[in-house]
Design a protein around this motif. Structure first.
Motif, PDB file in Angstrom:
ATOM      1  N   GLU A 245       4.966   7.398   0.953  1.00 13.43           N
ATOM      2  CA  GLU A 245       3.695   8.007   1.707  1.00 13.43           C
ATOM      3  C   GLU A 245       2.936   6.558   1.834  1.00 13.43           C
ATOM      4  OE1 GLU A 245      -0.498   9.958   1.448  1.00 13.43           O
ATOM      5  OE2 GLU A 245       0.833  10.320   0.253  1.00 13.43           O
ATOM      6  N   PRO A 246       3.069   6.398   3.587  1.00 11.88           N
ATOM      7  CA  PRO A 246       2.440   5.358   4.180  1.00 11.88           C
ATOM      8  C   PRO A 246       1.184   4.905   3.928  1.00 11.88           C
ATOM      9  CG  PRO A 246       2.545   6.581   5.466  1.00 11.88           C
ATOM     10  CD  PRO A 246       3.167   7.551   4.703  1.00 11.88           C
ATOM     11  N   THR A 247       0.698   3.366   3.159  1.00  7.01           N
ATOM     12  CA  THR A 247      -0.417   2.715   2.875  1.00  7.01           C
ATOM     13  C   THR A 247      -1.413   3.447   3.933  1.00  7.01           C
ATOM     14  OG1 THR A 247      -0.206   0.629   3.582  1.00  7.01           O
ATOM     15  CG2 THR A 247       0.146   0.954   1.222  1.00  7.01           C
ATOM     16  N   PRO A 248      -3.137   3.547   4.034  1.00  4.04           N
ATOM     17  CA  PRO A 248      -4.389   3.785   4.616  1.00  4.04           C
ATOM     18  C   PRO A 248      -3.859   2.684   5.761  1.00  4.04           C
ATOM     19  CG  PRO A 248      -5.091   4.414   2.223  1.00  4.04           C
ATOM     20  CD  PRO A 248      -4.078   3.692   2.317  1.00  4.04           C
TER      21      PRO A 248
END
Length: 104
Positions: A38-41
């Motif tokens: 999951e990509p970081t914000p």
């Protein structure tokens, strides 16, 4: 379900009865990959900004992956792929796809 995942002794000891339930989860591998990568914000925000700019108000975006290969030998070693002269063919093909899909 796959009979090979979560079958190690370590997985069975760690998860106990939950392992059997997990194996019944449809598309477990896809869910795990999404969770693990999951990509970081910050990355998600930058991706959104770049994709919004690339769309430029259009509803669709056609991506082209052109591999020329050995055009940057000072950075990496890669075998020759397509000659640069093929790039116009890639663009022409993309234009035909857009026309066929009614995007133009």
């Amino acid at each position: 379900t796959s009979t090979e995942i979560l079958q190690s002794t370590e997985a069975q000891l760690l998860l106990g009865p939950a392992a059997a339930a997990l194996l019944e989860t449809p598309y477990l591998h896809a869910d795990l990959l999404e969770m693990l990568f999951e990509p970081t914000p910050l990355l998600a925000a930058r991706h959104h900004a770049v994709s919004t700019a690339a769309l430029a108000g259009r509803r669709h975006l056609l991506a082209i992956h052109f591999r020329a290969g050995n055009k940057s030998p000072q950075r990496w070693s890669d075998p020759p792929r397509h000659p640069m002269s093929d790039l116009e063919l890639f663009f022409a093909c993309a234009g035909q796809v857009e026309a066929r899909l009614g995007w133009k």
